[in-house]
Write a protein that holds these residues in place. Sequence first.
Motif, PDB file in Angstrom:
ATOM      1  N   UNK A  99     -13.132   3.315  57.148  1.00 22.31           N
ATOM      2  CA  UNK A  99     -13.005   2.348  56.051  1.00 22.31           C
ATOM      3  C   UNK A  99     -13.925   1.158  56.254  1.00 22.31           C
ATOM      4  N   UNK A 100     -14.123   0.741  57.498  1.00 22.72           N
ATOM      5  CA  UNK A 100     -15.028  -0.368  57.781  1.00 22.72           C
ATOM      6  C   UNK A 100     -16.453  -0.019  57.376  1.00 22.72           C
TER       7      UNK A 100
ATOM      8  N   UNK B 115     -21.071  -0.657  53.814  1.00 23.04           N
ATOM      9  CA  UNK B 115     -22.141   0.011  53.071  1.00 23.04           C
ATOM     10  C   UNK B 115     -22.062  -0.310  51.581  1.00 23.04           C
ATOM     11  N   UNK B 116     -20.842  -0.281  51.039  1.00 21.83           N
ATOM     12  CA  UNK B 116     -20.679  -0.585  49.619  1.00 21.83           C
ATOM     13  C   UNK B 116     -21.009  -2.042  49.328  1.00 21.83           C
ATOM     14  N   UNK B 117     -20.669  -2.929  50.264  1.00 17.55           N
ATOM     15  CA  UNK B 117     -20.986  -4.336  50.078  1.00 17.55           C
ATOM     16  C   UNK B 117     -22.483  -4.597  50.049  1.00 17.55           C
ATOM     17  N   UNK B 118     -23.246  -3.873  50.871  1.00 19.90           N
ATOM     18  CA  UNK B 118     -24.699  -4.032  50.852  1.00 19.90           C
ATOM     19  C   UNK B 118     -25.319  -3.441  49.595  1.00 19.90           C
ATOM     20  N   UNK B 119     -24.702  -2.394  49.049  1.00 17.31           N
ATOM     21  CA  UNK B 119     -25.290  -1.721  47.887  1.00 17.31           C
ATOM     22  C   UNK B 119     -24.919  -2.375  46.561  1.00 17.31           C
ATOM     23  N   UNK B 120     -23.752  -3.012  46.497  1.00 12.59           N
ATOM     24  CA  UNK B 120     -23.281  -3.538  45.215  1.00 12.59           C
ATOM     25  C   UNK B 120     -24.225  -4.552  44.566  1.00 12.59           C
TER      26      UNK B 120
ATOM     27  N   UNK C 240     -16.982  -8.578  54.401  1.00 14.22           N
ATOM     28  CA  UNK C 240     -16.037  -9.285  55.264  1.00 14.22           C
ATOM     29  C   UNK C 240     -14.855  -8.397  55.620  1.00 14.22           C
ATOM     30  N   UNK C 241     -14.361  -7.647  54.658  1.00 21.34           N
ATOM     31  CA  UNK C 241     -13.249  -6.730  54.947  1.00 21.34           C
ATOM     32  C   UNK C 241     -13.677  -5.651  55.942  1.00 21.34           C
ATOM     33  N   UNK C 242     -14.909  -5.147  55.784  1.00 20.05           N
ATOM     34  CA  UNK C 242     -15.400  -4.149  56.715  1.00 20.05           C
ATOM     35  C   UNK C 242     -15.527  -4.699  58.125  1.00 20.05           C
ATOM     36  N   UNK C 243     -16.050  -5.914  58.244  1.00 15.92           N
ATOM     37  CA  UNK C 243     -16.160  -6.548  59.560  1.00 15.92           C
ATOM     38  C   UNK C 243     -14.777  -6.770  60.171  1.00 15.92           C
ATOM     39  N   UNK C 244     -13.817  -7.195  59.342  1.00 18.99           N
ATOM     40  CA  UNK C 244     -12.462  -7.427  59.840  1.00 18.99           C
ATOM     41  C   UNK C 244     -11.814  -6.128  60.301  1.00 18.99           C
TER      42      UNK C 244
ATOM     43  N   UNK D  81     -13.212  -5.118  63.588  1.00 21.71           N
ATOM     44  CA  UNK D  81     -12.665  -5.967  64.650  1.00 21.71           C
ATOM     45  C   UNK D  81     -11.267  -5.487  65.046  1.00 21.71           C
ATOM     46  N   UNK D  82     -10.441  -5.141  64.065  1.00 16.31           N
ATOM     47  CA  UNK D  82      -9.097  -4.649  64.363  1.00 16.31           C
ATOM     48  C   UNK D  82      -9.181  -3.313  65.092  1.00 16.31           C
ATOM     49  N   UNK D  83     -10.112  -2.460  64.689  1.00  9.48           N
ATOM     50  CA  UNK D  83     -10.293  -1.184  65.369  1.00  9.48           C
ATOM     51  C   UNK D  83     -10.700  -1.394  66.827  1.00  9.48           C
ATOM     52  N   UNK D  84     -11.568  -2.363  67.077  1.00  5.89           N
ATOM     53  CA  UNK D  84     -11.981  -2.660  68.455  1.00  5.89           C
ATOM     54  C   UNK D  84     -10.800  -3.146  69.290  1.00  5.89           C
TER      55      UNK D  84
END
Length: 276
Positions: free
Chosen positions: A195-196, A201-206, A248-252, A255-258
């Motif tokens: 999901x991250x 990827x979607x954030x960069x493409x939008x 931001x959601x992807x980065x978050x 981070x939670x996955x890490x």
Amino acid sequence: MIKRMFGAAVRATLVASVFSMPAILLPGTSADTIQMVVLLSLVAALLVFVEYSSEYPSLIEFRNAPPFNRIRFLALFATVLLLTLISRGEVAPTPAVETLTMIGSAVGNAMDFPFSPVRLMVLLAPDAATPPELDQVRMHAGFSYLISLFMLMVFVVLVRLMDWPLSHGAFNFWVNLPLFDPTAGGDVLRRLKRDSHVNVALGFLLPFLIPAVLKTASVFAVSLSLTDPQTLIWTMSAWAFLPISLIMRGVALMRIADLIEEKRRRAYAQADLQVA
């Protein structure tokens, strides 16, 4: 209880102010438009109040992991406010607004280069648009995109240097991710990373996809009137805010996955020591 209700009321008021800001500050807004905006503001404020007044969230993610949602709100608030002031300066100029307009013009011109997101938004302007109207579109696009990029950088710095979200205490996974279904199947860690990647990827493409979709839609339906100040403000705000919010959601999520992966690693290491 009282503190939570007061916080929810403050957040609801701030959200309502964002939705109503352009209609209130821009001169010449019709009474029907004001009534519609007030209704939408009340609905948004009610949703935020109900969400934050309850003990457990149901829709809003990372509610107990500040300042994730605060940064997103500040990005939207600053974008709508600055674009509204620039549009208001066309009718009621002031020295402060004129300075802001000069800065916005410089930012828009700097970010308006071939194949850039700002250039794609400028191309959405109608063919009959005058040079001043094109300058307004360019200025709004450049300013809104710059604000969103700045807020994204702030959040990344908080994640990397201030150990978000652990800097505010223990992170409750199920409370802060109410829309994440743990029973959907598959390893939670793998799904978080997937999901991250999708969100980033979607954030960069939008920023590139939204102008293309709007341009295509204008061929088959009524096109957006970017010469109207309120339409221009909300179009540019949404165009800049949605992609950065997804990133931001992807980065978050990463981070939670890490954090989960690190906790698993410690648990496995401890189990191996006990066996040995």
